[in-house]
Design a protein around this motif. Structure first.
Motif, PDB file in Angstrom:
ATOM      1  N   ALA A  50       0.836  -1.205   0.000  1.00 50.47           N
ATOM      2  CA  ALA A  50       0.000   0.000   0.000  1.00 50.47           C
ATOM      3  C   ALA A  50       0.870   1.254   0.000  1.00 50.47           C
ATOM      4  CB  ALA A  50      -0.927  -0.010   1.209  1.00 50.47           C
ATOM      5  N   VAL A  51       1.962   1.228   0.769  1.00 49.52           N
ATOM      6  CA  VAL A  51       2.883   2.368   0.817  1.00 49.52           C
ATOM      7  C   VAL A  51       3.514   2.570  -0.556  1.00 49.52           C
ATOM      8  CG1 VAL A  51       5.094   3.150   1.754  1.00 49.52           C
ATOM      9  CG2 VAL A  51       3.350   2.227   3.279  1.00 49.52           C
ATOM     10  N   ARG A  52       3.932   1.464  -1.191  1.00 48.82           N
ATOM     11  CA  ARG A  52       4.531   1.561  -2.529  1.00 48.82           C
ATOM     12  C   ARG A  52       3.542   2.150  -3.532  1.00 48.82           C
ATOM     13  NH1 ARG A  52       7.442  -3.069  -1.278  1.00 48.82           N
ATOM     14  NH2 ARG A  52       5.802  -4.462  -1.972  1.00 48.82           N
ATOM     15  N   ARG A  53       2.279   1.666  -3.472  1.00 50.57           N
ATOM     16  CA  ARG A  53       1.263   2.189  -4.391  1.00 50.57           C
ATOM     17  C   ARG A  53       1.040   3.682  -4.174  1.00 50.57           C
ATOM     18  NH1 ARG A  53      -1.486  -2.553  -3.269  1.00 50.57           N
ATOM     19  NH2 ARG A  53      -2.756  -1.474  -1.739  1.00 50.57           N
ATOM     20  N   ALA A  54       0.966   4.094  -2.900  1.00 51.06           N
ATOM     21  CA  ALA A  54       0.731   5.508  -2.584  1.00 51.06           C
ATOM     22  C   ALA A  54       1.889   6.372  -3.078  1.00 51.06           C
ATOM     23  CB  ALA A  54       0.544   5.687  -1.078  1.00 51.06           C
ATOM     24  N   ARG A  55       3.123   5.902  -2.874  1.00 51.20           N
ATOM     25  CA  ARG A  55       4.289   6.662  -3.341  1.00 51.20           C
ATOM     26  C   ARG A  55       4.312   6.769  -4.855  1.00 51.20           C
ATOM     27  NH1 ARG A  55       8.850   4.146   0.647  1.00 51.20           N
ATOM     28  NH2 ARG A  55       8.331   5.395   2.462  1.00 51.20           N
ATOM     29  N   LYS A  56       3.974   5.673  -5.528  1.00 53.05           N
ATOM     30  CA  LYS A  56       3.956   5.676  -6.985  1.00 53.05           C
ATOM     31  C   LYS A  56       2.904   6.657  -7.498  1.00 53.05           C
ATOM     32  CE  LYS A  56       3.597   2.526 -10.924  1.00 53.05           C
ATOM     33  NZ  LYS A  56       3.405   1.139 -11.333  1.00 53.05           N
ATOM     34  N   LEU A  57       1.731   6.640  -6.865  1.00 52.85           N
ATOM     35  CA  LEU A  57       0.662   7.549  -7.250  1.00 52.85           C
ATOM     36  C   LEU A  57       1.082   9.001  -7.023  1.00 52.85           C
ATOM     37  CD1 LEU A  57      -2.333   7.434  -8.220  1.00 52.85           C
ATOM     38  CD2 LEU A  57      -2.951   7.783  -5.832  1.00 52.85           C
ATOM     39  N   ALA A  58       1.746   9.263  -5.888  1.00 50.40           N
ATOM     40  CA  ALA A  58       2.208  10.621  -5.578  1.00 50.40           C
ATOM     41  C   ALA A  58       3.252  11.080  -6.599  1.00 50.40           C
ATOM     42  CB  ALA A  58       2.781  10.666  -4.171  1.00 50.40           C
ATOM     43  N   ARG A  59       4.163  10.155  -6.992  1.00 51.26           N
ATOM     44  CA  ARG A  59       5.178  10.478  -8.001  1.00 51.26           C
ATOM     45  C   ARG A  59       4.509  10.859  -9.323  1.00 51.26           C
ATOM     46  NH1 ARG A  59       8.198   6.052  -6.430  1.00 51.26           N
ATOM     47  NH2 ARG A  59       7.418   4.867  -8.182  1.00 51.26           N
ATOM     48  N   LYS A  60       3.537  10.036  -9.744  1.00 54.04           N
ATOM     49  CA  LYS A  60       2.846  10.310 -11.005  1.00 54.04           C
ATOM     50  C   LYS A  60       2.102  11.636 -10.943  1.00 54.04           C
ATOM     51  CE  LYS A  60       2.122   5.746 -12.967  1.00 54.04           C
ATOM     52  NZ  LYS A  60       1.121   4.818 -13.483  1.00 54.04           N
ATOM     53  N   LYS A  61       1.456  11.895  -9.806  1.00 55.91           N
ATOM     54  CA  LYS A  61       0.711  13.133  -9.645  1.00 55.91           C
ATOM     55  C   LYS A  61       1.657  14.337  -9.691  1.00 55.91           C
ATOM     56  CE  LYS A  61      -2.744  15.258  -6.649  1.00 55.91           C
ATOM     57  NZ  LYS A  61      -3.478  15.151  -5.389  1.00 55.91           N
ATOM     58  N   ALA A  62       2.817  14.229  -9.032  1.00 60.26           N
ATOM     59  CA  ALA A  62       3.791  15.321  -9.022  1.00 60.26           C
ATOM     60  C   ALA A  62       4.330  15.565 -10.432  1.00 60.26           C
ATOM     61  CB  ALA A  62       4.931  14.991  -8.070  1.00 60.26           C
ATOM     62  N   LEU A  63       4.567  14.495 -11.177  1.00 58.15           N
ATOM     63  CA  LEU A  63       5.054  14.642 -12.547  1.00 58.15           C
ATOM     64  C   LEU A  63       4.013  15.348 -13.417  1.00 58.15           C
ATOM     65  CD1 LEU A  63       6.892  11.311 -13.450  1.00 58.15           C
ATOM     66  CD2 LEU A  63       7.794  13.620 -13.583  1.00 58.15           C
ATOM     67  N   ARG A  64       2.746  14.945 -13.240  1.00 58.37           N
ATOM     68  CA  ARG A  64       1.674  15.536 -14.023  1.00 58.37           C
ATOM     69  C   ARG A  64       1.546  17.020 -13.706  1.00 58.37           C
ATOM     70  NH1 ARG A  64      -2.977  12.936 -12.294  1.00 58.37           N
ATOM     71  NH2 ARG A  64      -1.872  11.003 -12.152  1.00 58.37           N
ATOM     72  N   GLU A  65       1.566  17.359 -12.431  1.00 53.76           N
ATOM     73  CA  GLU A  65       1.389  18.764 -12.035  1.00 53.76           C
ATOM     74  C   GLU A  65       2.628  19.595 -12.367  1.00 53.76           C
ATOM     75  OE1 GLU A  65       0.336  18.595  -7.945  1.00 53.76           O
ATOM     76  OE2 GLU A  65      -1.691  17.894  -8.350  1.00 53.76           O
ATOM     77  N   GLY A  66       3.798  19.008 -12.215  1.00 52.52           N
ATOM     78  CA  GLY A  66       5.028  19.723 -12.510  1.00 52.52           C
ATOM     79  C   GLY A  66       5.242  19.931 -13.993  1.00 52.52           C
ATOM     80  N   GLY A  67       4.773  18.965 -14.808  1.00 51.39           N
ATOM     81  CA  GLY A  67       4.966  19.041 -16.254  1.00 51.39           C
ATOM     82  C   GLY A  67       4.007  19.990 -16.931  1.00 51.39           C
ATOM     83  N   VAL A  68       2.894  20.312 -16.288  1.00 51.60           N
ATOM     84  CA  VAL A  68       1.879  21.155 -16.924  1.00 51.60           C
ATOM     85  C   VAL A  68       2.136  22.605 -16.726  1.00 51.60           C
ATOM     86  CG1 VAL A  68      -0.567  21.784 -16.863  1.00 51.60           C
ATOM     87  CG2 VAL A  68       0.091  19.412 -16.767  1.00 51.60           C
TER      88      VAL A  68
END
Length: 68
Positions: A50-68
């Protein structure tokens, strides 16, 4: 689960079936059920996943927000 065989191409149908089973997590579940897992170990493993999934989701979200 159903896979259709087109033009007697069984190998292609097998590949499609394996891909579907992989996506559903059947192979992973079979591997986990080969041996008994103590409830405490199971709980710790599930929490770590669950921790791994949450971190992966946070990474993807940060990439999406940072890239836009």
């Amino acid at each position: 689960m159903q896979v259709s065989v087109r033009d007697n191409n069984v190998e292609q149908a097998l590949r499609a079936l394996k891909k579907k089973l992989q996506r559903e997590g059947v192979f992973r579940e079979m591997k986990l059920k080969q041996h008994f897992e103590k409830p405490s170990v199971k709980k710790a493993r599930e929490q770590a996943e669950a921790v791994r999934r949450a971190r992966k989701l946070a990474r993807k979200k940060a990439l999406r927000e940072g890239g836009v």
